[in-house]
Design a protein around this motif. Structure first.
Motif, PDB file in Angstrom:
ATOM      1  N   HIS A 142       0.837  -1.202   0.000  1.00  0.00           N
ATOM      2  CA  HIS A 142       0.000   0.000   0.000  1.00  0.00           C
ATOM      3  C   HIS A 142       0.868   1.247   0.000  1.00  0.00           C
ATOM      4  O   HIS A 142       1.951   1.265   0.585  1.00  0.00           O
ATOM      5  CB  HIS A 142      -0.915   0.028   1.237  1.00  0.00           C
ATOM      6  CG  HIS A 142      -1.979  -1.022   1.194  1.00  0.00           C
ATOM      7  ND1 HIS A 142      -3.110  -0.897   0.448  1.00  0.00           N
ATOM      8  CD2 HIS A 142      -2.050  -2.230   1.806  1.00  0.00           C
ATOM      9  CE1 HIS A 142      -3.854  -1.977   0.604  1.00  0.00           C
ATOM     10  NE2 HIS A 142      -3.218  -2.808   1.420  1.00  0.00           N
ATOM     11  N   ILE A 143       0.358   2.284  -0.634  1.00  0.00           N
ATOM     12  CA  ILE A 143       1.023   3.584  -0.612  1.00  0.00           C
ATOM     13  C   ILE A 143       0.864   4.145   0.794  1.00  0.00           C
ATOM     14  O   ILE A 143      -0.202   4.058   1.401  1.00  0.00           O
ATOM     15  CB  ILE A 143       0.397   4.533  -1.649  1.00  0.00           C
ATOM     16  CG1 ILE A 143       0.643   3.988  -3.046  1.00  0.00           C
ATOM     17  CG2 ILE A 143       0.945   5.944  -1.506  1.00  0.00           C
ATOM     18  CD1 ILE A 143      -0.071   4.734  -4.129  1.00  0.00           C
ATOM     19  N   ALA A 144       1.940   4.742   1.307  1.00  0.00           N
ATOM     20  CA  ALA A 144       1.916   5.240   2.681  1.00  0.00           C
ATOM     21  C   ALA A 144       2.579   6.602   2.762  1.00  0.00           C
ATOM     22  O   ALA A 144       3.455   6.941   1.968  1.00  0.00           O
ATOM     23  CB  ALA A 144       2.625   4.260   3.610  1.00  0.00           C
ATOM     24  N   ALA A 145       2.129   7.372   3.738  1.00  0.00           N
ATOM     25  CA  ALA A 145       2.722   8.677   4.053  1.00  0.00           C
ATOM     26  C   ALA A 145       2.933   8.726   5.561  1.00  0.00           C
ATOM     27  O   ALA A 145       2.255   8.021   6.323  1.00  0.00           O
ATOM     28  CB  ALA A 145       1.800   9.797   3.605  1.00  0.00           C
ATOM     29  N   SER A 146       3.862   9.582   5.994  1.00  0.00           N
ATOM     30  CA  SER A 146       4.172   9.699   7.413  1.00  0.00           C
ATOM     31  C   SER A 146       3.110  10.541   8.111  1.00  0.00           C
ATOM     32  O   SER A 146       2.859  11.678   7.736  1.00  0.00           O
ATOM     33  CB  SER A 146       5.544  10.334   7.602  1.00  0.00           C
ATOM     34  OG  SER A 146       5.793  10.529   8.973  1.00  0.00           O
ATOM     35  N   PHE A 147       2.489   9.979   9.121  1.00  0.00           N
ATOM     36  CA  PHE A 147       1.473  10.695   9.894  1.00  0.00           C
ATOM     37  C   PHE A 147       2.112  11.832  10.696  1.00  0.00           C
ATOM     38  O   PHE A 147       1.541  12.909  10.811  1.00  0.00           O
ATOM     39  CB  PHE A 147       0.761   9.713  10.841  1.00  0.00           C
ATOM     40  CG  PHE A 147      -0.324  10.341  11.668  1.00  0.00           C
ATOM     41  CD1 PHE A 147      -1.558  10.631  11.115  1.00  0.00           C
ATOM     42  CD2 PHE A 147      -0.110  10.638  13.011  1.00  0.00           C
ATOM     43  CE1 PHE A 147      -2.560  11.199  11.872  1.00  0.00           C
ATOM     44  CE2 PHE A 147      -1.114  11.211  13.779  1.00  0.00           C
ATOM     45  CZ  PHE A 147      -2.347  11.494  13.207  1.00  0.00           C
ATOM     46  N   TYR A 169      -1.693   6.441   6.364  1.00  0.00           N
ATOM     47  CA  TYR A 169      -0.867   7.361   7.142  1.00  0.00           C
ATOM     48  C   TYR A 169      -0.347   6.570   8.334  1.00  0.00           C
ATOM     49  O   TYR A 169      -1.125   6.101   9.152  1.00  0.00           O
ATOM     50  CB  TYR A 169      -1.663   8.604   7.571  1.00  0.00           C
ATOM     51  CG  TYR A 169      -1.840   9.542   6.396  1.00  0.00           C
ATOM     52  CD1 TYR A 169      -0.935  10.570   6.176  1.00  0.00           C
ATOM     53  CD2 TYR A 169      -2.888   9.376   5.493  1.00  0.00           C
ATOM     54  CE1 TYR A 169      -1.070  11.412   5.084  1.00  0.00           C
ATOM     55  CE2 TYR A 169      -3.031  10.210   4.414  1.00  0.00           C
ATOM     56  CZ  TYR A 169      -2.118  11.222   4.200  1.00  0.00           C
ATOM     57  OH  TYR A 169      -2.235  12.059   3.126  1.00  0.00           O
ATOM     58  N   VAL A 170       0.975   6.430   8.373  1.00  0.00           N
ATOM     59  CA  VAL A 170       1.604   5.531   9.341  1.00  0.00           C
ATOM     60  C   VAL A 170       2.521   6.290  10.275  1.00  0.00           C
ATOM     61  O   VAL A 170       3.025   7.367   9.955  1.00  0.00           O
ATOM     62  CB  VAL A 170       2.390   4.412   8.632  1.00  0.00           C
ATOM     63  CG1 VAL A 170       1.473   3.559   7.792  1.00  0.00           C
ATOM     64  CG2 VAL A 170       3.520   4.979   7.783  1.00  0.00           C
ATOM     65  N   ALA A 171       2.719   5.710  11.457  1.00  0.00           N
ATOM     66  CA  ALA A 171       3.665   6.258  12.441  1.00  0.00           C
ATOM     67  C   ALA A 171       4.651   5.153  12.788  1.00  0.00           C
ATOM     68  O   ALA A 171       4.283   3.971  12.882  1.00  0.00           O
ATOM     69  CB  ALA A 171       2.928   6.726  13.696  1.00  0.00           C
ATOM     70  N   SER A 172       5.899   5.550  12.983  1.00  0.00           N
ATOM     71  CA  SER A 172       6.951   4.586  13.294  1.00  0.00           C
ATOM     72  C   SER A 172       6.739   4.016  14.692  1.00  0.00           C
ATOM     73  O   SER A 172       6.433   4.739  15.635  1.00  0.00           O
ATOM     74  CB  SER A 172       8.315   5.275  13.208  1.00  0.00           C
ATOM     75  OG  SER A 172       9.316   4.367  13.577  1.00  0.00           O
TER      76      SER A 172
END
Length: 177
Positions: A142-147, A169-172
């Protein structure tokens, strides 16, 4: 009585042939008029169970009439018992297990919220990357961006915080420790 048994046998065999050869074609041509016969609610009364029982009733009746000295009522009851036994076996060992094996691999993008993923393409602070998410028995990209608007390197474990227009939208997970 022999005529009735032959009628049952021929009806069952013709039903089997018609459904195997023309089943999908007829269903599409008639726009699903017979979909109620699928037995979604009464699985015991599915056409496969009913017509197999009818076919066995006819076949058993013919065989018992020709090869035994039993009376007409006894043959009718014995053939009916054979049909019920066969229908029960087909239901328990074929229809019911097939019902239980029907699993869907579909999922909603909203189902991915809270899922842990692994970054496969680095995610820049103000751009897009890609993550691998385990969904069911497989893995999905999936395409992801940093939250949090932070750079996230390839191989890092992340958690999906929200989904907007198909982008995760993902967080580490490393930053949360």
């Amino acid at each position: 009585m022999l005529g009735m048994y032959w009628g049952f046998l021929i009806t069952g065999v013709l039903f089997a042939l018609v459904t195997v050869i023309f089943g999908d074609f007829l269903s599409n041509a008639l726009d699903g008029v017979f979909d109620f016969l699928s037995g979604e609610h009464l699985h015991v009364l599915q056409p496969m169970v009913l017509f197999s029982g009818l076919t066995v009733w006819g076949g058993a009746g013919i065989l018992l009439t020709r090869y035994t000295s039993m009376g007409g009522i006894a043959i009718l009851l014995a053939a009916l018992l054979c049909a019920l036994a066969c229908s029960t076996i087909i239901y328990l060992f074929y229809v019911k297990p097939m019902q239980n094996s029907e699993n869907s691999v579909a999922y909603s993008m909203q189902d991915l919220i809270g899922k842990v993923a692994e970054v496969s393409v680095p995610i820049p602070a103000h751009g897009y990357g890609e993550v691998l998410v385990k969904v069911g028995a497989g893995v999905s990209n999936h395409i992801a961006a940093s939250f949090d608007k932070l750079d996230i390197q390839s191989g890092a474990k992340v958690v999906t915080v929200e989904v907007v227009d198909g982008t995760l939208y993902v967080a580490s997970l490393d930053d949360r420790a």
